[in-house]
Scaffold this motif. Structure first.
Motif, short mmCIF file in Angstrom:
data_model
loop_
_atom_site.label_atom_id
_atom_site.label_comp_id
_atom_site.label_asym_id
_atom_site.label_seq_id
_atom_site.Cartn_x
_atom_site.Cartn_y
_atom_site.Cartn_z
N ASP A 3 1.04 -1.28 0.06
CA ASP A 3 0.01 -0.03 -0.03
C ASP A 3 0.83 1.36 0.10
OD1 ASP A 3 -1.91 2.13 0.52
OD2 ASP A 3 -2.40 1.26 2.39
N THR A 4 0.86 2.09 -1.21
CA THR A 4 1.71 3.06 -1.16
C THR A 4 1.08 4.50 -1.23
OG1 THR A 4 1.69 3.25 -3.71
CG2 THR A 4 3.39 1.68 -2.70
N SER A 5 -0.18 4.30 -0.77
CA SER A 5 -1.10 5.50 -0.84
C SER A 5 -0.70 6.58 0.27
CB SER A 5 -2.43 5.17 -0.87
OG SER A 5 -3.06 4.55 0.60
N SER A 6 -0.14 5.93 1.63
CA SER A 6 -0.06 6.85 2.73
C SER A 6 1.55 7.30 2.70
CB SER A 6 -0.18 5.96 4.00
OG SER A 6 -1.47 5.65 4.17
N GLY A 7 2.40 6.64 2.70
CA GLY A 7 3.81 7.12 2.78
C GLY A 7 4.43 7.81 1.60
N ASP A 8 4.19 7.64 0.45
CA ASP A 8 4.43 8.26 -0.67
C ASP A 8 6.09 8.34 -0.61
OD1 ASP A 8 3.71 9.50 -3.05
OD2 ASP A 8 4.21 11.58 -2.22
N HIS A 9 6.76 7.36 -0.04
CA HIS A 9 8.17 7.36 0.00
C HIS A 9 8.80 8.46 0.91
CE1 HIS A 9 8.03 4.31 -2.99
NE2 HIS A 9 7.45 4.97 -3.61
N ARG A 10 8.03 8.87 1.81
CA ARG A 10 8.63 9.64 2.78
C ARG A 10 9.65 8.76 3.59
NH1 ARG A 10 6.09 14.39 4.38
NH2 ARG A 10 4.84 15.45 2.67
N GLN A 11 10.79 9.41 4.13
CA GLN A 11 11.65 8.64 5.04
C GLN A 11 11.60 8.80 6.35
OE1 GLN A 11 15.95 9.43 5.36
NE2 GLN A 11 16.33 7.84 3.82
N LEU A 12 11.41 7.84 7.22
CA LEU A 12 11.37 7.60 8.70
C LEU A 12 12.61 7.29 9.20
CD1 LEU A 12 7.59 6.56 8.79
CD2 LEU A 12 8.17 8.87 8.42
N LEU A 13 13.00 7.96 10.38
CA LEU A 13 13.93 7.13 11.11
C LEU A 13 13.43 6.68 12.40
CD1 LEU A 13 16.73 6.75 12.16
CD2 LEU A 13 16.83 8.89 12.86
N LEU A 14 13.57 5.11 12.61
CA LEU A 14 13.00 4.53 13.77
C LEU A 14 13.78 4.20 14.70
CD1 LEU A 14 10.85 2.74 14.91
CD2 LEU A 14 10.97 1.12 13.22
N ILE A 15 13.89 4.45 15.85
CA ILE A 15 14.98 4.20 16.89
C ILE A 15 14.30 3.43 18.19
CG2 ILE A 15 16.68 5.16 18.24
CD1 ILE A 15 15.97 7.93 16.80
N ASP A 16 14.98 2.20 18.19
CA ASP A 16 14.50 1.23 19.40
C ASP A 16 15.54 0.34 19.72
OD1 ASP A 16 12.90 -0.80 21.19
OD2 ASP A 16 11.32 0.81 20.60
N ASP A 17 15.58 -0.27 20.96
CA ASP A 17 16.76 -1.15 21.30
C ASP A 17 16.01 -2.35 21.27
OD1 ASP A 17 14.97 -0.34 23.52
OD2 ASP A 17 16.79 -1.29 24.78
N ASP A 18 14.86 -2.85 21.00
CA ASP A 18 13.89 -3.95 20.68
C ASP A 18 14.03 -4.55 19.54
OD1 ASP A 18 12.52 -5.96 20.96
OD2 ASP A 18 10.87 -4.99 21.82
N PRO A 19 14.85 -5.38 18.84
CA PRO A 19 14.88 -5.68 17.60
C PRO A 19 13.53 -6.21 17.02
CG PRO A 19 16.01 -7.15 19.04
CD PRO A 19 15.79 -6.01 19.66
N ASN A 20 12.65 -6.91 17.82
CA ASN A 20 11.53 -7.34 17.49
C ASN A 20 10.56 -6.33 17.15
OD1 ASN A 20 11.94 -10.07 17.73
ND2 ASN A 20 11.80 -10.01 19.73
#
Length: 215
Positions: A3-20
């Motif tokens: 589904d590409t209708s929302s993100g439109d290829h915006r880049q997000l940085l996700l930071i968390d120490d939980d790999p799951n």
């Protein structure tokens, strides 16, 4: 099907120490059309920001080496990054925790566990608010320093049309419909313009178009 209708290829940085959690959230956001880069703690994230300027940051609070509070203070203290919207994801849900998070500099505070759809809605809302603020600051001369692009960059007539629509906050899908071409064609034009200008994302393209009088 993606589904590409929302993100439109915006880049997000996700930071968390939980790999799951990283894996689950990254997969869900990428399914919704976002490009996601990741880091395991605040210190790693600062290194990422040396190379990339994402459209938004999603950050855990309790992490080793550098927690979310210290990281966001660094982000807000740097003129390169202080405009980036930040969403805190935390297991700490008390009112005092929310207040501290927002006072530290986060724009949104969500408590784990959370509904993926709510996360997407908060991301989309924050990106729209950031886009409005950037356009306002650019037109009034306040806020961030001007975008720097080489003076001899030349855009094709079609790229000029596309960047004007980007500056108006339109998604690639909407621009494709307006120009009666495929979304993939618009994505190619946006990618070409990023390559020509050396800019990092659609937000910077929009700012450049507004500042240079193209939009």
């Amino acid at each position: 099907m993606k589904d590409t209708s929302s993100g439109d290829h915006r880049q997000l940085l996700l930071i968390d120490d939980d790999p799951n959690l990283i894996l689950l959230v990254k997969d869900y956001l990428e399914f919704r059309g976002y490009e996601v880069i990741t880091a395991g703690n605040g210190r790693e994230a600062l290194e990422v920001l040396e190379r990339n300027l994402p459209d938004m940051i999603i950050c855990d609070i309790m992490m080793p080496e550098m927690d979310g509070y210290a990281f966001v203070q660094k982000v807000r203290g740097d003129s390169r990054t202080n405009w980036i919207p930040v969403l805190f994801l935390s297991a700490k849900g008390q009112s005092a925790d929310r207040v501290k998070g927002l006072n530290t500099g986060a724009d949104v505070y969500m408590v784990k566990p959370f509904e993926p759809e709510e996360l997407v809605a908060q991301v989309e809302s924050s990106l729209k608010a950031a886009s409005r603020l950037i356009q306002h600051n650019t037109r009034t001369g306040d806020g961030q320093p001007k975008i720097q692009v080489a003076f001899d960059v030349e855009l094709t007539p079609t790229e000029l049309k596309v960047i004007q629509f980007v500056a108006r906050g339109m998604a690639n899908r909407e621009i494709a419909e307006e120009l009666n071409v495929s979304q993939r064609t618009i994505e190619s034009h946006v990618s070409n313009m990023l390559g020509k200008t050396g800019l990092h994302n659609r937000t910077e393209l929009a700012r450049w178009a507004i500042e240079s009088g193209m939009a």
